[in-house]
Design an enzyme around this catalytic site. Structure first.
Site, short mmCIF file in Angstrom:
data_model
loop_
_atom_site.label_atom_id
_atom_site.label_comp_id
_atom_site.label_asym_id
_atom_site.label_seq_id
_atom_site.Cartn_x
_atom_site.Cartn_y
_atom_site.Cartn_z
N ARG A 18 0.81 -1.23 -0.08
CA ARG A 18 0.13 0.01 -0.05
C ARG A 18 0.79 1.35 -0.08
O ARG A 18 0.66 2.24 -0.72
CB ARG A 18 -0.97 -0.13 1.05
CG ARG A 18 -2.05 -1.05 1.06
CD ARG A 18 -2.91 -0.91 2.25
NE ARG A 18 -1.98 -1.19 3.43
CZ ARG A 18 -2.32 -1.10 4.67
NH1 ARG A 18 -3.32 -0.43 5.06
NH2 ARG A 18 -1.27 -1.23 5.85
N ASN A 36 -6.34 -2.48 2.14
CA ASN A 36 -6.23 -4.01 2.34
C ASN A 36 -7.75 -4.55 2.61
O ASN A 36 -8.55 -4.01 3.16
CB ASN A 36 -5.40 -4.56 3.70
CG ASN A 36 -4.14 -4.40 3.59
OD1 ASN A 36 -3.51 -4.44 2.30
ND2 ASN A 36 -3.18 -4.43 4.42
#
Length: 92
Positions: A18, A36
């Site tokens: 990320r 996520n």
């Protein structure tokens, strides 16, 4: 502005994926968010000009973002019109 919802599958959680998506987004000038999912996938919401957007997608697909991550597939699962975004952020 056209908005794309992408699902990244593979080894994409617990490896800094990320954060490197966020860095890449700033580098290629695209906007959106990354999150996520409970099933181990990562959801990316993406806006940007055509060439910038394609550069982001290509680097993600070709595992050029993070050497610890292994993107096995990147699926565009939805496109829609949404309010224009002006940054890229990690969602929790």
């Amino acid at each position: 502005m056209k908005t794309y919802k992408l699902l990244a599958r593979g080894r994409v959680q617990g490896v800094g994926f990320r954060y490197t998506c966020t860095s890449l987004a700033k580098k290629v000038n695209v906007f959106g968010s990354v999150k996520n999912l409970a099933n181990g996938d990562v959801e990316i919401i993406l806006q940007g000009e055509g060439n910038n957007r394609e550069e982001f997608i290509t680097q993600i697909k070709n595992n050029q973002v993070n050497s610890a991550a292994q993107v096995e597939s990147l699926e565009v699962i939805d496109t829609y019109d949404a309010q224009e975004m002006n940054d890229f952020q990690i969602r929790y």
